[in-house]
Design a protein around this motif. Structure first.
Motif, PDB file in Angstrom:
ATOM      1  N   GLU A 166      42.739  -4.961  19.879  1.00  0.00           N
ATOM      2  CA  GLU A 166      42.212  -5.792  18.781  1.00  0.00           C
ATOM      3  C   GLU A 166      42.683  -7.236  18.932  1.00  0.00           C
ATOM      4  OE1 GLU A 166      40.202  -4.465  16.556  1.00  0.00           O
ATOM      5  OE2 GLU A 166      41.085  -2.756  15.483  1.00  0.00           O
ATOM      6  N   ALA A 167      43.968  -7.398  19.331  1.00  0.00           N
ATOM      7  CA  ALA A 167      44.509  -8.746  19.476  1.00  0.00           C
ATOM      8  C   ALA A 167      43.809  -9.485  20.619  1.00  0.00           C
ATOM      9  CB  ALA A 167      46.011  -8.685  19.728  1.00  0.00           C
ATOM     10  N   LEU A 168      43.567  -8.755  21.734  1.00  0.00           N
ATOM     11  CA  LEU A 168      42.885  -9.389  22.870  1.00  0.00           C
ATOM     12  C   LEU A 168      41.463  -9.787  22.490  1.00  0.00           C
ATOM     13  CD1 LEU A 168      44.213  -7.122  25.740  1.00  0.00           C
ATOM     14  CD2 LEU A 168      44.671  -9.546  25.450  1.00  0.00           C
ATOM     15  N   ARG A 169      40.807  -8.894  21.739  1.00  0.00           N
ATOM     16  CA  ARG A 169      39.466  -9.245  21.261  1.00  0.00           C
ATOM     17  C   ARG A 169      39.519 -10.490  20.381  1.00  0.00           C
ATOM     18  NH1 ARG A 169      36.531  -3.747  19.132  1.00  0.00           N
ATOM     19  NH2 ARG A 169      36.185  -2.789  21.156  1.00  0.00           N
ATOM     20  N   GLY A 170      40.543 -10.555  19.544  1.00  0.00           N
ATOM     21  CA  GLY A 170      40.698 -11.707  18.659  1.00  0.00           C
ATOM     22  C   GLY A 170      40.843 -12.995  19.449  1.00  0.00           C
ATOM     23  N   SER A 174      51.790 -10.750  30.184  1.00  0.00           N
ATOM     24  CA  SER A 174      52.449 -11.670  29.255  1.00  0.00           C
ATOM     25  C   SER A 174      52.635 -13.069  29.850  1.00  0.00           C
ATOM     26  CB  SER A 174      53.796 -11.104  28.821  1.00  0.00           C
ATOM     27  OG  SER A 174      54.551 -10.798  29.962  1.00  0.00           O
ATOM     28  N   THR A 175      52.802 -13.160  31.193  1.00  0.00           N
ATOM     29  CA  THR A 175      52.954 -14.499  31.774  1.00  0.00           C
ATOM     30  C   THR A 175      51.664 -15.301  31.592  1.00  0.00           C
ATOM     31  OG1 THR A 175      52.360 -13.499  33.877  1.00  0.00           O
ATOM     32  CG2 THR A 175      54.692 -13.979  33.520  1.00  0.00           C
ATOM     33  N   ARG A 177      45.471 -22.784  16.561  1.00  0.00           N
ATOM     34  CA  ARG A 177      46.695 -22.310  15.897  1.00  0.00           C
ATOM     35  C   ARG A 177      46.659 -20.788  15.734  1.00  0.00           C
ATOM     36  NH1 ARG A 177      45.922 -27.208  12.995  1.00  0.00           N
ATOM     37  NH2 ARG A 177      44.653 -26.210  11.395  1.00  0.00           N
ATOM     38  N   PHE A 178      45.456 -20.262  15.465  1.00  0.00           N
ATOM     39  CA  PHE A 178      45.298 -18.812  15.269  1.00  0.00           C
ATOM     40  C   PHE A 178      45.645 -18.067  16.558  1.00  0.00           C
ATOM     41  CE2 PHE A 178      42.917 -14.882  14.657  1.00  0.00           C
ATOM     42  CZ  PHE A 178      43.219 -14.578  13.345  1.00  0.00           C
ATOM     43  N   ILE A 179      45.173 -18.593  17.693  1.00  0.00           N
ATOM     44  CA  ILE A 179      45.463 -17.942  18.981  1.00  0.00           C
ATOM     45  C   ILE A 179      46.965 -17.952  19.239  1.00  0.00           C
ATOM     46  CG2 ILE A 179      45.174 -18.143  21.486  1.00  0.00           C
ATOM     47  CD1 ILE A 179      42.341 -19.160  20.934  1.00  0.00           C
ATOM     48  N   LYS A 180      47.609 -19.093  18.928  1.00  0.00           N
ATOM     49  CA  LYS A 180      49.063 -19.171  19.133  1.00  0.00           C
ATOM     50  C   LYS A 180      49.771 -18.101  18.302  1.00  0.00           C
ATOM     51  CE  LYS A 180      49.632 -23.679  18.533  1.00  0.00           C
ATOM     52  NZ  LYS A 180      50.388 -24.889  18.218  1.00  0.00           N
ATOM     53  N   LYS A 181      49.280 -17.929  17.064  1.00  0.00           N
ATOM     54  CA  LYS A 181      49.892 -16.940  16.163  1.00  0.00           C
ATOM     55  C   LYS A 181      49.744 -15.526  16.741  1.00  0.00           C
ATOM     56  CE  LYS A 181      48.416 -16.812  11.786  1.00  0.00           C
ATOM     57  NZ  LYS A 181      47.912 -17.394  10.547  1.00  0.00           N
ATOM     58  N   ILE A 182      48.549 -15.219  17.275  1.00  0.00           N
ATOM     59  CA  ILE A 182      48.345 -13.884  17.845  1.00  0.00           C
ATOM     60  C   ILE A 182      49.286 -13.682  19.028  1.00  0.00           C
ATOM     61  CG2 ILE A 182      46.716 -12.286  18.943  1.00  0.00           C
ATOM     62  CD1 ILE A 182      44.449 -13.705  17.620  1.00  0.00           C
ATOM     63  N   ILE A 183      49.382 -14.704  19.895  1.00  0.00           N
ATOM     64  CA  ILE A 183      50.209 -14.542  21.098  1.00  0.00           C
ATOM     65  C   ILE A 183      51.673 -14.339  20.714  1.00  0.00           C
ATOM     66  CG2 ILE A 183      50.977 -15.650  23.237  1.00  0.00           C
ATOM     67  CD1 ILE A 183      48.264 -17.016  23.378  1.00  0.00           C
ATOM     68  N   CYS A 184      52.126 -15.057  19.666  1.00  0.00           N
ATOM     69  CA  CYS A 184      53.523 -14.902  19.229  1.00  0.00           C
ATOM     70  C   CYS A 184      53.831 -13.475  18.801  1.00  0.00           C
ATOM     71  CB  CYS A 184      53.808 -15.838  18.061  1.00  0.00           C
ATOM     72  SG  CYS A 184      54.028 -17.506  18.588  1.00  0.00           S
ATOM     73  N   GLU A 185      52.852 -12.840  18.159  1.00  0.00           N
ATOM     74  CA  GLU A 185      53.126 -11.492  17.643  1.00  0.00           C
ATOM     75  C   GLU A 185      52.284 -10.458  18.372  1.00  0.00           C
ATOM     76  OE1 GLU A 185      53.028 -11.388  13.355  1.00  0.00           O
ATOM     77  OE2 GLU A 185      53.564 -13.510  13.348  1.00  0.00           O
ATOM     78  N   MET A 186      52.142 -10.636  19.663  1.00  0.00           N
ATOM     79  CA  MET A 186      51.281  -9.758  20.461  1.00  0.00           C
ATOM     80  C   MET A 186      51.806  -8.323  20.461  1.00  0.00           C
ATOM     81  SD  MET A 186      48.568 -10.371  22.189  1.00  0.00           S
ATOM     82  CE  MET A 186      47.501  -9.280  23.097  1.00  0.00           C
ATOM     83  N   PRO A 187      51.013  -7.379  19.954  1.00  0.00           N
ATOM     84  CA  PRO A 187      51.479  -5.991  19.975  1.00  0.00           C
ATOM     85  C   PRO A 187      51.385  -5.384  21.371  1.00  0.00           C
ATOM     86  CG  PRO A 187      49.425  -6.218  18.736  1.00  0.00           C
ATOM     87  CD  PRO A 187      49.693  -7.524  19.367  1.00  0.00           C
TER      88      PRO A 187
END
Lengths: 170, 516
Positions: free
Chosen positions: B250-254, B320-321, B424-434
């Motif tokens: 879901e995060a990758l799709r986001g 992750s890199t 900013r939204f993408i940065k937020k997803i990457i910070c909390e990437m499950p």
């Protein structure tokens, strides 16, 4: 007056774009040589969308973006088929666009070259068997060159044009 | 009815009341629609499908939404060929009704416009491609068109009125569409649009295919909305089959959806500035777009993200890199776009061209169902990501910007703000990437039907999918462009013809997503 002095000291609005694609530069310069000899320094292209999904148009537009800037090589995109040497046709031709494509082709002065851009324009792609499609571009007007891809990337288009110019020069 | 399993709420928002009304016959339908109109509802979609059990019986499904009362109503009735028009109550319905008349041959009583829509003159009479009795394949069209079948445009008459016909082939590198202006002097008094030159038979093409084979078709609906439309199809299939993609998928799709939004909006902003002759302002936006497309190719494997979405997940993971590369890249984009935006907005000549040009008044938002940046620039506060959250948007809420001005300037500002917000939204997803798996490959897709909605760069994209005997029975796509295109006829009113390109670009709607 103040605004004038502020303009003098402010940072320039232009920027230097780095990391240009070496491949693209190579083929672009080759193309420039060919255009100089075959078309006397200027090649005018008219783009016609006959059933594409806009991806090919976006890539063709990108050719004019700061990273590619094809006008350096003598390629211009013109507003009317009457000014064109080459027609870039995208998409499998729909029944609704068939008539318009014929008219565009007739409006372009001879000698003219037609380039089918993208899989759909070349062979119909996934829309081959649809009721709404007349056929690939070659079923409506004669095609001189095909550039495959879904959609082809800018460098592929430059390569295609280079091959076309070499063919035309002979 | 063979396949209408009740899936409860069609969208994943439990705060919204969902009612489904199946009328045995059209009696009482009009009264219900009038009461919906009076309460301020919006027509989200109207679609038709043939019933699998009995031939030549058509089910009409109306989807209404009222966000003031948090209410979605799905109304359905069956007809054998004649239906009741609601176009006078909901103007947007006129387009859907013409579409259904072409596709299925259903006649809408009381409609004010019965011209053909996607079947242009060259298609033969009594040809209804979406009927099951028609098997998809090449057809014979007419070369000679009788005069009574020619398309008639609305005509304005009077002293000094003249017509300007533009298209289908335009001066720029864009898709085909016809615009017929009625002009007095330089001022536009009426504009009538005619599209569907790109009608490729998308919906029919999907029929009879397995749902995962349709992803390719969904990606081809509109080139720069490949991710939105394929996610929309995935959501519909996943709802039918009860598949829950992993949080990582879901995060990758986001990330993919937001990158696609950034790309599309960057070219909108560049286009608006180019169309008022301000290339120095446009170039930074174009350069950022190319950089985004290159990083998209690096991460997702294709410049338009084709082939990345899969039913139940995505095609491959991003290590992750690479995500860290994206994080620092996207921070740079935000900063540079901010700079480019400030430079543009500080130019008084530019403001002069954009402000008060092409105003879409807020009163058009509901009757025409205007969504996306176009709706939000005209006072709407709606966004599918916030109203009916799906995927990653269930855990993160996007920032929304809105303005009441409705002119080109406010659309430029909202689109620029949207780019920075997406970054900013993408940065937020990457910070909390499950962490976790990215694909659920073992799934069976049972028969059933579902709606799904996704917020694309242009607004609300809606998909209806009906699976029968393991293959697609009906695939209905309604992109944001289909409804948003109606706004241009109002936006250009009382503007001058030379401002049409910038107004058109400020809406930047998809022709192929509209024509299907």
């Amino acid at each position: 007056m103040n605004a004038f002095f502020r303009k003098l000291i402010q940072k320039p609005l232009s920027e230097k774009v780095e990391a240009k694609d070496p491949d693209f530069e190579f083929y672009g310069n080759q193309l420039k040589k060919e255009i100089n000899s075959v078309f006397k320094r200027s090649l005018a292209i008219r783009e016609v969308d006959c059933g594409s999904d806009n991806a090919a148009e976006i890539e063709i537009n990108n050719l004019s973006s700061p990273y590619y800037d094809v006008e350096r090589f003598g390629v211009t995109f013109v507003a009317s088929p009457r000014h064109a040497d080459v027609l870039f046709v995208t998409g499998a031709v729909t029944h609704n666009m068939k008539y318009a494509l014929k008219k565009v082709y007739d409006a372009a002065p001879s000698p003219k070259f037609v380039v089918a851009v993208g899989d759909e324009a070349c062979n119909g792609g996934i829309f081959k068997d649809s009721y709404a499609i007349y056929g690939p571009v070659s079923s409506v007007i004669p095609v001189d060159m095909e550039i495959l891809g879904n959609p082809p990337e800018p460098v592929e288009m430059i390569k295609g044009l280079l091959v076309l110019m070499e063919k035309a020069g002979r | 009815m063979v396949n209408s399993p009740d899936k409860g709420n069609i969208f994943d928002n439990t705060a919204v009341n969902y009612e489904k009304i199946v009328l045995p016959n059209p009696a009482g339908f009009k009264e219900k629609v009038i009461s919906l109109k009076e309460s301020g509802s919006v027509l989200l979609c109207l679609l038709c499908l043939e019933d699998p059990s009995s031939k030549d019986v058509f089910r009409l499904i109306y989807l209404f939404e009222n966000f003031d009362y948090m209410q979605v109503s799905e109304i359905e009735y069956v007809t054998d060929g004649s239906a009741i028009s609601v176009s006078e109550l909901f103007p947007v319905a006129s387009l859907y009704e013409r579409e259904i008349s072409d596709g299925f041959g259903v006649v809408f009583e009381g409609s004010y416009d019965r011209r053909r829509l996607f079947l242009h003159e060259s298609y033969p009479d009594n040809f209804h491609p979406l009927r099951k009795s028609f098997l998809n394949g090449p057809i014979k069209t007419r070369d000679e068109i009788p005069e009574e079948d020619l398309y008639v445009f609305k005509r304005l008459e009077g002293k000094g009125v003249y017509e300007v016909a533009v298209g289908p082939v335009h001066a720029g590198i864009i898709e085909p569409g016809h615009f017929r202006f009625s002009v007095i002097g330089e001022t536009i008094f009426n504009l009538e649009t005619r599209f569907y030159y790109l009608h490729r038979g998308i919906e029919k093409l999907a029929e009879g295919k397995k749902p995962d084979e349709c992803l390719k078709i969904a990606e081809s609906v509109s080139g720069d909305e490949a991710a939105s439309n394929s996610v929309c199809l995935c959501l519909a299939v996943e709802r039918i089959a009860g598949i829950k993609p992993s949080l990582r998928a879901e995060a990758l799709r986001g990330i993919a959806l937001e990158m696609e939004r950034i790309c599309s909006l960057l070219s909108d902003c560049a286009g608006m500035l180019t169309d008022v002759g301000y290339p120095i302002g446009a170039s930074p936006f174009m350069a950022r777009k190319e950089e985004c497309m290159r990083i998209i190719k690096r991460l997702f494997g294709h410049r338009f993200m084709r082939g990345y979405m899969r039913i139940g997940g995505v095609s491959h993971d991003i290590v992750s890199t690479e995500l860290l590369v994206l994080e620092s890249f996207i921070a740079g984009i935000e900063e540079k776009v901010k700079e480019a935006y400030n430079n543009a907005i500080n130019s008084s000549t530019l403001i002069d061209r954009l402000a008060t040009t092409g105003i879409i008044e807020p009163r058009f938002v509901r009757p025409l169902n205007l969504t996306g940046p176009v709706g939000r620039a005209s006072g709407s506060r709606r966004d599918v990501r916030a109203d009916y959250p799906y995927g990653i948007y269930k855990s993160f809420t996007p920032e929304l910007f809105s303005s009441d001005a409705g002119d080109v300037l406010s659309r430029f500002m909202i689109k620029s703000e949207d780019i920075m917000a997406s970054a900013r939204f993408i940065k937020k997803i990457i910070c909390e990437m499950p962490e976790g798996e990215i694909n659920d490959i073992n799934h069976e897709i049972p028969d059933g039907c579902a709606f799904a909605m996704v917020e694309g760069a242009r607004g609300q994209n809606l998909t209806y999918l009906n699976v029968y005997n393991g293959t697609v029975w009906r695939y209905k796509v309604r992109t944001a462009s289909f409804t948003n295109w109606l706004s241009i006829e109002h936006a250009v009113m009382n503007n001058i013809v030379p401002d049409f390109p910038v107004i058109n670009k400020s809406l930047n709607l998809s022709y192929s997503g509209n024509d299907l």
